[in-house]
Design a protein around this motif. Structure first.
Motif, PDB file in Angstrom:
ATOM      1  N   LYS A 140       0.838  -1.196   0.000  1.00  0.00           N
ATOM      2  CA  LYS A 140       0.000   0.000   0.000  1.00  0.00           C
ATOM      3  C   LYS A 140       0.883   1.260   0.000  1.00  0.00           C
TER       4      LYS A 140
ATOM      5  N   CYS B 193       2.104   1.877   4.047  1.00  0.00           N
ATOM      6  CA  CYS B 193       2.434   0.778   4.960  1.00  0.00           C
ATOM      7  C   CYS B 193       2.842  -0.430   4.126  1.00  0.00           C
TER       8      CYS B 193
ATOM      9  N   CYS C 280       1.447  -3.385   4.009  1.00  0.00           N
ATOM     10  CA  CYS C 280       0.380  -4.354   3.712  1.00  0.00           C
ATOM     11  C   CYS C 280       0.327  -4.632   2.213  1.00  0.00           C
TER      12      CYS C 280
ATOM     13  N   VAL D 258      -4.505  -5.684   6.547  1.00  0.00           N
ATOM     14  CA  VAL D 258      -4.580  -4.417   7.273  1.00  0.00           C
ATOM     15  C   VAL D 258      -3.531  -4.387   8.387  1.00  0.00           C
ATOM     16  N   CYS D 259      -3.178  -3.178   8.810  1.00  0.00           N
ATOM     17  CA  CYS D 259      -2.213  -3.019   9.895  1.00  0.00           C
ATOM     18  C   CYS D 259      -2.591  -1.723  10.623  1.00  0.00           C
TER      19      CYS D 259
ATOM     20  N   CYS E 218      -2.890   1.470   8.159  1.00  0.00           N
ATOM     21  CA  CYS E 218      -4.021   1.632   7.239  1.00  0.00           C
ATOM     22  C   CYS E 218      -5.361   1.463   7.952  1.00  0.00           C
TER      23      CYS E 218
HETATM   24 ZN   LIG Z   1      -1.396  -1.492   6.364  1.00  0.00          ZN
END
Ligand SMILES: [Zn+2]
Length: 481
Positions: free
Chosen positions: A21, A24, A26, A38-39, A42
């Protein structure tokens, strides 16, 4: 003729084909189980900090260069604040007053006054970077659900000037832009999965009026054909309102394909004013000249340049060049074959007539029924008159989907002979002409001379002619029923 003209400006959002992304690590791939990519960054959890993907910057710069935009050495990110369930941070990171590039152009072909296609240059206002939001689904009768896998995926937004004047022009603009993004390898052009999306701002005005009319924004239309139809419908709808003495509302409308009409999604009169302010967690984006030059040098060839080169380098028609550049992998397959075989026109013919239909494309990838080396070898067998053009198609059908060598199949099937009736007829005619005395004698009943003629044809074709066909051809040539 209507006294009104339609004015259309397009904003395109294209997802960048980066592995991660925008801010990040991900994965940015499409189709994973909801909310698995996701993290904290995000998801917008407090304290998580964004880190800009260098690859995303490179792809945005490629886009800007492909559209002839002027790159800004320093650009900045802003927070675009609004409230929506698919936006967990409460803001989208975007570029606002200091975008990474401005002022490009896209040249498209539109029908001219005489009916011939003419070039129209549409100016590009800017290309800037931003992140995507998540995706909400509103299943009927149930709660809305949100998938944040898309949240934070890197995008470029390409803003065009309001210089298009029909639905057909808008569709052409989108096709040309999509093609460029695919050829420079930054976007897969998938409208259905939403990786290439467009919003159209549509207004009408009296012909020649200096002011733009109130614009309506058409959103969430996932095919170029529907964009065209929606714009055409919208222009007529606005015209009817104005002619009836009414006022166009500034609103966002969608397209109902079943009903064939646009419908109001939300009014802009009450819409929130986006509040932008500088993104404090990201430093200004600074592009070094040497780095820009590197990106420029590594730029893939643009589709139009490739078509022009194919026409001149391989001596194929502009139409063939168009067909062969419908996908970057098809263009590269053709070119690989043409180089291996040495005759671009022959390679182009065979690819167009036999192979195109069997090619499966997925985004920027493509699967081919045979390899360029197999095709080059097959065409070589035709050049050497080992097999006829018709036989080449049979051999192709036998090797498609296998790694087999065409020559092996030809040997195995005993195909190495001339069994093209027209070719044999031509050879027979020449031999009959050159041996008129013998021909007369054979016609008069000296049957033993049949062997003489068959032998001549075999000598001429180096033994590769189909004997039965040769016999038939000789009888036909001499009128011996
Ligand atoms: Zn993320």
């Amino acid at each position: 003729m209507s006294e009104y003209e339609t004015v259309i400006g397009l904003e395109v959002h294209a997802q960048l084909l980066t592995h991660t992304k925008a801010f990040c690590a991900c994965p940015a791939t499409f189709g994973a189980a909801p909310n698995t990519q996701v993290c904290p960054t995000c998801l917008g959890l407090p304290g998580a900090l964004p880190v800009l993907s260098a690859r995303a910057v490179e792809f945005a710069v490629r886009t800007a260069l492909a559209l002839g935009c002027t790159l800004q050495k320093t650009s900045r990110f802003s927070r675009k604040n609004y409230f929506y369930p698919d936006l967990p941070k409460g803001y989208q990171i975007s570029q606002f007053d200091e975008p990474c590039s401005e002022g490009g152009a896209l040249s498209i072909e539109v029908p001219g006054a005489s009916g011939a296609r003419v070039e129209k240059v549409v100016r590009i206002t800017r290309v800037h970077m931003e992140e995507d939001a998540g995706k909400s689904s509103h299943a009927r009768g149930e709660d809305s659900i949100v998938d944040l896998n898309r949240s934070g995926v890197a995008l470029v937004e390409i803003v065009g000037e309001p210089e298009l004047s029909s639905g057909a022009e808008a569709a052409e603009y989108l096709r040309s832009l999509r093609e460029i993004l695919i050829f420079i390898g930054i976007n897969d052009g998938n409208l259905e999965e939403g990786s290439f999306r467009c919003d159209a701002n549509v207004s009408i005005r009296k012909k020649g009026a200096p002011q733009l009319g109130t614009r309506v924004e058409l959103k969430n239309i996932n095919s170029f054909r529907f964009v065209q139809k929606a714009i055409e419908y919208e222009a007529l709808r606005q015209q009817a309102i104005v002619e009836g003495g009414g006022r166009i509302e500034h609103e966002t409308r969608g397209w109902d394909e079943k009903a064939g009409r646009t419908f109001s999604m939300r009014s802009k009169e009450t819409a929130q004013d986006y509040r932008y302010f500088p993104e404090p967690d990201l430093p200004p984006l600074v592009l070094e000249d040497a780095w820009i030059e590197q990106v420029r040098q590594a730029m893939p060839e643009l589709p139009r340049a490739k078509r022009e080169r194919f026409v001149s380098q391989y001596e194929i028609t502009p139409y063939a060049a168009q067909v062969l550049t419908q996908h970057p992998q098809i263009a590269s397959f053709f070119e690989h074959c043409a180089r291996l075989h040495g005759d671009g026109a022959k390679a182009a013919n065979f690819v167009q007539s036999e192979i195109l239909g069997g090619i499966v494309t997925r985004g920027l990838e493509a699967d081919f029924p045979i390899s360029p080396a197999q095709l080059a070898e097959l065409l070589g067998l035709v050049d050497a008159a080992t097999i006829s053009g018709k036989q080449a198609k049979e051999v192709y059908a036998l090797i498609a989907g296998t790694p087999r060598a065409p020559a092996d199949v030809v040997r195995e099937r005993g195909m190495a002979q001339v069994s093209d009736a027209a070719a044999i007829d031509a050879i027979v005619a020449a031999i009959v002409l050159a041996n008129s005395r013998q021909a007369e004698a054979l016609r008069a009943g000296k049957a033993s001379l049949m062997g003489f003629f068959v032998g001549q044809v075999m000598k001429e074709t180096k033994g590769s002619a189909n004997p039965q066909m040769v016999n038939d051809a000789i009888k036909r040539a001499l009128g011996l029923g």
